[in-house]
Design a protein around this motif. Sequence first.
Motif, PDB file in Angstrom:
ATOM      1  N   TRP A  30       4.005   3.892   7.086  1.00 42.62           N
ATOM      2  CA  TRP A  30       3.568   3.431   5.527  1.00 42.62           C
ATOM      3  C   TRP A  30       2.171   3.791   5.265  1.00 42.62           C
ATOM      4  N   ALA A  31       2.197   4.099   3.823  1.00 40.44           N
ATOM      5  CA  ALA A  31       1.077   4.502   3.267  1.00 40.44           C
ATOM      6  C   ALA A  31       0.901   3.934   1.751  1.00 40.44           C
ATOM      7  N   MET A  32      -0.220   4.081   1.333  1.00 38.08           N
ATOM      8  CA  MET A  32      -0.297   3.454  -0.175  1.00 38.08           C
ATOM      9  C   MET A  32       0.463   4.235  -1.120  1.00 38.08           C
ATOM     10  N   PRO A  33       1.003   3.502  -1.977  1.00 33.70           N
ATOM     11  CA  PRO A  33       0.588   2.079  -2.164  1.00 33.70           C
ATOM     12  C   PRO A  33       1.396   1.072  -1.664  1.00 33.70           C
ATOM     13  N   MET A  34       2.135   1.420  -0.647  1.00 29.34           N
ATOM     14  CA  MET A  34       3.130   0.498   0.053  1.00 29.34           C
ATOM     15  C   MET A  34       1.922  -0.352   0.916  1.00 29.34           C
ATOM     16  N   VAL A  35       1.331  -0.082   1.676  1.00 34.71           N
ATOM     17  CA  VAL A  35       0.275  -0.718   2.654  1.00 34.71           C
ATOM     18  C   VAL A  35      -0.895   0.325   2.714  1.00 34.71           C
ATOM     19  N   GLN A  36      -2.219  -0.297   3.002  1.00 33.36           N
ATOM     20  CA  GLN A  36      -3.234   0.287   3.385  1.00 33.36           C
ATOM     21  C   GLN A  36      -3.587  -0.120   4.640  1.00 33.36           C
ATOM     22  N   LEU A  37      -3.684   0.729   5.586  1.00 29.75           N
ATOM     23  CA  LEU A  37      -4.015   0.452   7.130  1.00 29.75           C
ATOM     24  C   LEU A  37      -5.334   0.793   7.398  1.00 29.75           C
ATOM     25  N   GLU A  38      -6.150  -0.091   7.799  1.00 32.03           N
ATOM     26  CA  GLU A  38      -7.656   0.191   8.208  1.00 32.03           C
ATOM     27  C   GLU A  38      -7.872  -0.470   9.591  1.00 32.03           C
ATOM     28  N   THR A  43      -4.313  -4.070   4.768  1.00 33.99           N
ATOM     29  CA  THR A  43      -5.512  -4.789   3.858  1.00 33.99           C
ATOM     30  C   THR A  43      -4.933  -4.934   2.431  1.00 33.99           C
ATOM     31  N   GLN A  44      -4.225  -4.144   2.070  1.00 36.48           N
ATOM     32  CA  GLN A  44      -3.783  -4.172   0.719  1.00 36.48           C
ATOM     33  C   GLN A  44      -2.667  -3.273   0.710  1.00 36.48           C
ATOM     34  N   GLY A  45      -1.963  -3.318  -0.786  1.00 39.60           N
ATOM     35  CA  GLY A  45      -0.834  -2.528  -0.957  1.00 39.60           C
ATOM     36  C   GLY A  45       0.405  -3.245  -1.466  1.00 39.60           C
ATOM     37  N   ILE A  46       1.513  -2.574  -2.053  1.00 42.69           N
ATOM     38  CA  ILE A  46       2.626  -3.598  -2.836  1.00 42.69           C
ATOM     39  C   ILE A  46       3.324  -4.492  -1.633  1.00 42.69           C
ATOM     40  N   LEU A  47       3.596  -3.819  -0.657  1.00 39.49           N
ATOM     41  CA  LEU A  47       4.305  -4.711   0.511  1.00 39.49           C
ATOM     42  C   LEU A  47       3.486  -5.751   1.100  1.00 39.49           C
ATOM     43  N   TYR A  48       2.178  -5.363   1.245  1.00 37.52           N
ATOM     44  CA  TYR A  48       1.143  -6.310   1.879  1.00 37.52           C
ATOM     45  C   TYR A  48       1.109  -7.528   0.952  1.00 37.52           C
ATOM     46  N   ASP A  49       1.058  -7.183  -0.321  1.00 31.63           N
ATOM     47  CA  ASP A  49       0.667  -8.512  -1.276  1.00 31.63           C
ATOM     48  C   ASP A  49       2.017  -9.225  -1.443  1.00 31.63           C
ATOM     49  N   VAL A  50       3.364  -8.655  -1.331  1.00 34.75           N
ATOM     50  CA  VAL A  50       4.614  -9.403  -1.413  1.00 34.75           C
ATOM     51  C   VAL A  50       4.667 -10.188  -0.084  1.00 34.75           C
ATOM     52  N   MET A  51       4.357  -9.515   1.141  1.00 33.66           N
ATOM     53  CA  MET A  51       4.634 -10.212   2.155  1.00 33.66           C
ATOM     54  C   MET A  51       3.628 -11.394   2.398  1.00 33.66           C
ATOM     55  N   LEU A  52       2.204 -11.332   1.843  1.00 32.03           N
ATOM     56  CA  LEU A  52       1.323 -12.208   1.986  1.00 32.03           C
ATOM     57  C   LEU A  52       1.699 -13.638   1.062  1.00 32.03           C
ATOM     58  N   SER A  53       2.241 -13.319  -0.246  1.00 30.57           N
ATOM     59  CA  SER A  53       2.567 -14.176  -1.066  1.00 30.57           C
ATOM     60  C   SER A  53       3.840 -14.946  -0.598  1.00 30.57           C
ATOM     61  N   LEU A  54       4.517 -14.398  -0.005  1.00 30.31           N
ATOM     62  CA  LEU A  54       5.659 -15.036   0.566  1.00 30.31           C
ATOM     63  C   LEU A  54       5.514 -15.940   1.765  1.00 30.31           C
ATOM     64  N   ALA A  55       4.706 -15.615   2.635  1.00 30.73           N
ATOM     65  CA  ALA A  55       4.061 -16.598   3.535  1.00 30.73           C
ATOM     66  C   ALA A  55       3.544 -17.681   2.894  1.00 30.73           C
ATOM     67  N   ARG A 158       2.916  12.241  10.094  1.00 26.25           N
ATOM     68  CA  ARG A 158       2.979  10.643  10.541  1.00 26.25           C
ATOM     69  C   ARG A 158       3.115   9.588   9.525  1.00 26.25           C
ATOM     70  N   ASN A 159       2.845   9.808   8.207  1.00 23.85           N
ATOM     71  CA  ASN A 159       3.141   8.996   7.256  1.00 23.85           C
ATOM     72  C   ASN A 159       3.324   9.758   5.803  1.00 23.85           C
ATOM     73  N   GLN A 160       3.774   9.170   4.831  1.00 23.24           N
ATOM     74  CA  GLN A 160       4.012   9.753   3.841  1.00 23.24           C
ATOM     75  C   GLN A 160       2.945  10.554   2.866  1.00 23.24           C
ATOM     76  N   GLU A 161       1.870   9.759   2.986  1.00 19.81           N
ATOM     77  CA  GLU A 161       0.637  10.417   2.229  1.00 19.81           C
ATOM     78  C   GLU A 161       0.371  11.940   2.971  1.00 19.81           C
ATOM     79  N   GLN A 162       0.406  11.953   4.254  1.00 15.54           N
ATOM     80  CA  GLN A 162       0.100  12.922   4.724  1.00 15.54           C
ATOM     81  C   GLN A 162       0.998  14.247   4.635  1.00 15.54           C
ATOM     82  N   VAL A 163       2.334  13.690   4.479  1.00 13.45           N
ATOM     83  CA  VAL A 163       3.466  14.951   3.698  1.00 13.45           C
ATOM     84  C   VAL A 163       2.999  15.413   2.372  1.00 13.45           C
ATOM     85  N   LEU A 164       2.449  14.562   1.541  1.00 13.27           N
ATOM     86  CA  LEU A 164       1.965  15.122   0.358  1.00 13.27           C
ATOM     87  C   LEU A 164       0.621  15.911   0.430  1.00 13.27           C
ATOM     88  N   GLU A 165       0.059  15.531   1.293  1.00 13.69           N
ATOM     89  CA  GLU A 165      -1.164  16.411   1.365  1.00 13.69           C
ATOM     90  C   GLU A 165      -0.964  17.641   1.808  1.00 13.69           C
TER      91      GLU A 165
END
Length: 254
Positions: A30-38, A43-55, A158-165
């Motif tokens: 996964w990559a942004m805007p789905m999830v930012q991995l640090e 740490t952030q992203g659409i799916l991160y926010d949805v999952m955190l709110s759900l929990a 490895r992820n979608q952002e790297q494909v676009l780069e």
Amino acid sequence: MRLALGALLLISLNVAATGAPLRFVVPDSWAMPMVQLERGRPTQGILYDVMLSLATQVGMPAEFHVLPRARVQNAMEHGEVDMRCYAAQSWLPNQSADYVWSIPLWTQPDLLISRQDPLTSVTAADLPRQSIGTVLSYSYPTLQPLFDTGRLHRDDARNQEQVLEKLQAGRYRYAVSNQWTLDWFNQRLMPGRQLQTVAVLQKQSVGCYLRNDPKLPVQLILRTLLSMKMSGEIDDIIRLYIGDAPSSERNGQP
């Protein structure tokens, strides 16, 4: 009905009291805007926010397990994680009855994209022999027959952002992307350099599924996701990252 709701509330309160987490699996592709991995943590992203709110709404602390995509289903089957979001039932044709699915929450559009804006639309089956930018371990049913015959070749990242780069750098002429990542990537580019959609390969409804475990407040989780969708909370989260109308409205998603 009141007894059933009371039982669900009791289960959720008991789970919250023991501090048992709701364990989400996060594919490392996964990559942004789905999830930012640090440092291996979301740490952030659409799916991160949805999952955190759900929990939070079901009264459980969220716990995120970042794994290679090839290990995701195995982790679900062995009880290492409880829930996976942004998945389609068609991706798991041999899944057992030990899981419960949410309503469809988004649509997954596989887009064929290019650096150039062609004068005519592109048909994948008519492309000459070449490499196509893809994500490692992702399946592309529309293109698979062309991969099988050698007409097209996968160039995995490895992820979608790297494909676009790699597409922007000219490593190949075409790549496959989802709408969210394309929108996010284009936000940082001048209009004349933005990547362009040349064909919609397919669209699939995606949602979340979780283990049908009596230790989990399964029905409460499903009802909460339904409420988040119907109230517009999920689309509001998308707007925070994409802006304007969310992809669900642009692509006729549920």
